[in-house]
Design a protein around this motif. Structure first.
Motif, PDB file in Angstrom:
ATOM      1  N   MET A   1      49.704  35.831  41.455  1.00  0.00           N
ATOM      2  CA  MET A   1      49.493  37.267  41.661  1.00  0.00           C
ATOM      3  C   MET A   1      48.003  37.599  41.548  1.00  0.00           C
ATOM      4  N   ALA A   2      47.564  38.417  42.483  1.00  0.00           N
ATOM      5  CA  ALA A   2      46.133  38.729  42.509  1.00  0.00           C
ATOM      6  C   ALA A   2      45.748  39.667  41.362  1.00  0.00           C
ATOM      7  N   ASN A   3      44.470  39.749  41.118  1.00  0.00           N
ATOM      8  CA  ASN A   3      43.899  40.695  40.160  1.00  0.00           C
ATOM      9  C   ASN A   3      44.174  40.372  38.703  1.00  0.00           C
ATOM     10  N   HIS A   4      44.647  39.161  38.429  1.00  0.00           N
ATOM     11  CA  HIS A   4      44.753  38.732  37.036  1.00  0.00           C
ATOM     12  C   HIS A   4      43.396  38.678  36.341  1.00  0.00           C
ATOM     13  N   TYR A   5      42.346  38.544  37.137  1.00  0.00           N
ATOM     14  CA  TYR A   5      40.994  38.462  36.569  1.00  0.00           C
ATOM     15  C   TYR A   5      40.651  39.696  35.745  1.00  0.00           C
ATOM     16  N   ARG A   6      41.398  40.794  35.986  1.00  0.00           N
ATOM     17  CA  ARG A   6      41.018  42.041  35.310  1.00  0.00           C
ATOM     18  C   ARG A   6      41.118  41.935  33.784  1.00  0.00           C
ATOM     19  N   GLY A   7      41.981  41.013  33.316  1.00  0.00           N
ATOM     20  CA  GLY A   7      42.072  40.792  31.864  1.00  0.00           C
ATOM     21  C   GLY A   7      40.747  40.318  31.271  1.00  0.00           C
ATOM     22  N   LEU A 314      30.837  45.721  42.588  1.00  0.00           N
ATOM     23  CA  LEU A 314      30.852  45.296  41.185  1.00  0.00           C
ATOM     24  C   LEU A 314      30.845  46.472  40.200  1.00  0.00           C
ATOM     25  N   TYR A 315      31.039  47.688  40.698  1.00  0.00           N
ATOM     26  CA  TYR A 315      31.310  48.810  39.792  1.00  0.00           C
ATOM     27  C   TYR A 315      32.647  48.548  39.103  1.00  0.00           C
ATOM     28  N   MET A 316      32.723  48.887  37.831  1.00  0.00           N
ATOM     29  CA  MET A 316      33.944  48.604  37.057  1.00  0.00           C
ATOM     30  C   MET A 316      35.167  49.292  37.647  1.00  0.00           C
ATOM     31  N   ASP A 317      35.005  50.530  38.101  1.00  0.00           N
ATOM     32  CA  ASP A 317      36.142  51.250  38.682  1.00  0.00           C
ATOM     33  C   ASP A 317      36.722  50.487  39.864  1.00  0.00           C
ATOM     34  N   ASN A 318      35.828  49.903  40.647  1.00  0.00           N
ATOM     35  CA  ASN A 318      36.312  49.132  41.792  1.00  0.00           C
ATOM     36  C   ASN A 318      36.957  47.826  41.346  1.00  0.00           C
ATOM     37  N   LEU A 319      36.261  47.105  40.451  1.00  0.00           N
ATOM     38  CA  LEU A 319      36.787  45.801  40.016  1.00  0.00           C
ATOM     39  C   LEU A 319      38.153  45.935  39.349  1.00  0.00           C
ATOM     40  N   LEU A 320      38.331  47.027  38.618  1.00  0.00           N
ATOM     41  CA  LEU A 320      39.598  47.219  37.904  1.00  0.00           C
ATOM     42  C   LEU A 320      40.648  47.896  38.787  1.00  0.00           C
ATOM     43  N   GLY A 321      40.254  48.303  39.976  1.00  0.00           N
ATOM     44  CA  GLY A 321      41.182  48.958  40.892  1.00  0.00           C
ATOM     45  C   GLY A 321      42.038  47.948  41.643  1.00  0.00           C
ATOM     46  N   PRO A 322      42.960  48.431  42.461  1.00  0.00           N
ATOM     47  CA  PRO A 322      43.938  47.543  43.097  1.00  0.00           C
ATOM     48  C   PRO A 322      43.334  46.535  44.075  1.00  0.00           C
ATOM     49  N   LYS A 323      42.205  46.874  44.702  1.00  0.00           N
ATOM     50  CA  LYS A 323      41.599  45.946  45.681  1.00  0.00           C
ATOM     51  C   LYS A 323      40.273  45.386  45.164  1.00  0.00           C
ATOM     52  N   ARG A 382      41.358  35.590  49.693  1.00  0.00           N
ATOM     53  CA  ARG A 382      40.005  36.094  49.443  1.00  0.00           C
ATOM     54  C   ARG A 382      39.994  37.420  48.692  1.00  0.00           C
ATOM     55  N   ASP A 383      41.093  37.763  48.039  1.00  0.00           N
ATOM     56  CA  ASP A 383      41.106  39.042  47.320  1.00  0.00           C
ATOM     57  C   ASP A 383      41.336  38.838  45.822  1.00  0.00           C
ATOM     58  N   ASP A 384      41.082  37.636  45.349  1.00  0.00           N
ATOM     59  CA  ASP A 384      41.389  37.327  43.954  1.00  0.00           C
ATOM     60  C   ASP A 384      40.126  36.957  43.174  1.00  0.00           C
ATOM     61  N   PHE A 385      39.090  37.751  43.358  1.00  0.00           N
ATOM     62  CA  PHE A 385      37.823  37.553  42.669  1.00  0.00           C
ATOM     63  C   PHE A 385      37.324  36.123  42.929  1.00  0.00           C
ATOM     64  N   LEU A 386      36.552  35.577  42.004  1.00  0.00           N
ATOM     65  CA  LEU A 386      36.010  34.224  42.167  1.00  0.00           C
ATOM     66  C   LEU A 386      36.937  33.284  41.413  1.00  0.00           C
ATOM     67  N   ASP A 387      37.708  32.493  42.141  1.00  0.00           N
ATOM     68  CA  ASP A 387      38.839  31.814  41.511  1.00  0.00           C
ATOM     69  C   ASP A 387      38.834  30.301  41.701  1.00  0.00           C
ATOM     70  N   GLN A 388      37.680  29.739  42.062  1.00  0.00           N
ATOM     71  CA  GLN A 388      37.605  28.274  42.105  1.00  0.00           C
ATOM     72  C   GLN A 388      36.162  27.826  41.872  1.00  0.00           C
ATOM     73  N   LEU A 389      36.025  26.558  41.540  1.00  0.00           N
ATOM     74  CA  LEU A 389      34.702  25.947  41.438  1.00  0.00           C
ATOM     75  C   LEU A 389      34.503  25.063  42.658  1.00  0.00           C
ATOM     76  N   VAL A 390      33.272  25.007  43.118  1.00  0.00           N
ATOM     77  CA  VAL A 390      32.988  24.205  44.304  1.00  0.00           C
ATOM     78  C   VAL A 390      31.776  23.316  44.045  1.00  0.00           C
ATOM     79  N   LYS A 391      31.837  22.117  44.593  1.00  0.00           N
ATOM     80  CA  LYS A 391      30.680  21.210  44.606  1.00  0.00           C
ATOM     81  C   LYS A 391      30.354  20.944  46.070  1.00  0.00           C
TER      82      LYS A 391
END
Ligand code: FE2
Length: 475
Positions: A1-7, A314-323, A382-391
């Motif tokens: 589920m997307a937006n788990h990053y909000r925690g 990167l405004y908090m209202d946006n980051l914590l919002g649904p999208k 592409r809607d789940d914040f930064l969710d992987q590491l890349v080399k």
């Protein structure tokens, strides 16, 4: 589920110190040093909320490694904003996109009260560096804050007491091995604004060169080769007069002027002269990845966004919002600056997005290199914040990925194994927010294979942060 990053965008008020974190897997015994990290830990004062991810109160974190074990300490930087904000239960000082002065009267008054609105100890929550035996926390106002790397206690500001003037700097200084000094730049805002590039140690700063500029650009970092400093002026510019008179927070005085394009200013590190200027299509970047000289050309690698909308996202209202997790994508670009030309264009080195990029800095900064590490966005999600590491392997143009569902990684820090000359022999350290557990862990990856060696679990969440350093010893 997307937006788990909000925690991980919630305040963490607990300051703890633990001798041993539970470790799953094997941390190499050669890893004997300390990972220090910086980022926001608190997003409100009293009932007032900070508006932007960059505004939160700086919290320092310390992971110390010894014979396969890890200790952990976290502590807020005792900035003026933190201490006075707690005492008074409200936001007392301006940050990047938050301004406590609400009334017109206060805005006008703050212009005449000599610097009363500026914090004596800045909320230095972006990055860290070691200056000789001192450790400093940094933000984009040019006053670093010294702290104790063992206890994370705040020592105080470093006052250079020189004539170098500037209002905005970067929290991404370079280190020049030949000079044995840091290098950074400051923008000085006035009727005749300048970019001032300088070398510094803990004791002193020395001006390398100064370039006049009418509308200074917001530059979060810069590039450096053996012989040159490269400032890339994105068309996100600051009008100094507007900044002084508007009474708005710093960020709201910036204007996106894509018609200007972007401008690469190349300064000689040796005499401060302008060695070249190159123009490109408009783009924006926070982070340079590396730069180097090759057959007379200068190659400049950045994590590039098509425009500056990321700062609004990167405004908090946006980051914590649904999208809020749907961020602009930054790509790995290489710009080539060729003598005799006035324009530059790029090639893209990876199909994966990349942000918070790091390289094997001690070995490869300013020279040809092959590998970079960063955070990135997974697959089509592409809607789940930064969710992987890349080399990224810039030579073979291949990538390796670390991904685990519901995990949100922070900046990956490369640590070289002892006695090796290989660029990617070592480990990569990253603080990960685990949404399932609602807490964080330190991930240790084998840098070459990019596979997990170990993780050390922290008994609470670490808010999503920005940058850190690994330092040998201090454990
Ligand atoms: Fe940064």
């Amino acid at each position: 589920m997307a937006n788990h990053y909000r925690g991980a965008l919630q305040t963490q008020d607990q300051e703890i110190s633990l001798d041993h974190l539970p470790v799953a897997g094997q941390i190499p015994h050669w890893l004997s040093g300390t990972l220090l990290r910086n980022g926001p830990g608190k997003f409100e004062q009293g009932g007032q909320k900070y508006r932007h991810w960059f505004d939160g109160m700086a919290m320092l974190h310390r992971f110390a490694f010894h014979k396969g074990e890890v200790s952990y300490t976290n502590r807020f930087l005792r900035s003026s904003a933190y201490t006075k904000g707690r005492e008074e239960g409200k936001i007392c000082y301006s940050e990047f996109a938050t301004d406590p002065c609400r009334s017109l009267f206060k805005r006008v008054a703050s212009l005449f009260e000599t610097n009363d609105h500026l914090a004596p100890v800045p909320n230095a929550g972006v990055n860290l560096a070691r200056l000789d035996d001192a450790f400093i926390a940094m933000t984009e106002t040019p006053i670093p804050v010294q702290f104790d790397a063992q206890t994370l206690e705040t020592i105080g500001v470093i006052d250079f007491q020189d004539k170098l003037a500037g209002h905005m700097t970067t929290a991404h200084p370079h280190f020049d091995p030949a000079m044995q000094a840091g290098i950074n730049y400051m923008a000085n805002f006035s009727a005749k604004s300048t970019y001032n590039v300088f070398a510094f140690t803990k004791q002193q700063r020395r001006l390398i060169g100064s370039l006049p500029v009418r509308e200074p650009a917001y530059m979060h970092s810069f590039g450096m080769t053996r012989n040159y400093i490269i400032l890339v002026e994105f068309p996100l510019v600051i009008e100094p007069l507007k900044l002084m008179l508007s009474g708005k927070p710093f960020y709201e005085n910036m204007l996106w002027k894509p018609e200007r394009g972007a401008r690469f200013l190349v300064m000689s590190k040796h005499d401060g002269s302008l060695a070249g200027t190159y123009e490109s299509e408009a783009f924006f970047a926070f982070h340079h990845i590396n730069a180097f000289e090759q057959d007379g050309d200068i190659l400049v690698d950045l994590a590039a966004f098509p425009d500056a909308r990321i700062l609004d996202q990167l405004y908090m209202d946006n980051l914590l919002g649904p999208k809020g997790g749907a961020l602009s994508q930054s790509s790995y670009r290489r710009y080539r600056l060729s003598p005799g030309q006035t324009k530059t264009s790029y090639e893209q080195l990876s199909a994966e997005t990349i942000e918070l990029p790091r390289i094997n800095y001690e070995r490869n900064n300013g020279i040809e290199y092959r590998f970079a590490y960063g955070v990135s966005q997974h697959g089509k999600q592409r809607d789940d914040f930064l969710d992987q590491l890349v080399k990224v392997d810039c030579t073979e143009r291949s990538t390796k990925i670390w991904y685990a569902e519901g995990c949100y990684p922070g900046e990956p820090v490369f640590v070289a194994a002892p006695d090796t000359s290989d660029e990617d022999e070592g480990v990569v350290l990253s603080v990960i927010f685990d949404a399932q557990r609602e807490s964080s862990f330190l991930l240790v990856l084998d840098a070459r294979s990019f596979t997990e060696l170990a993780r050390a679990e922290v008994p609470q969440h670490i808010p999503l942060g920005f940058h850190g350093i690994y330092t040998h010893g201090v454990n």
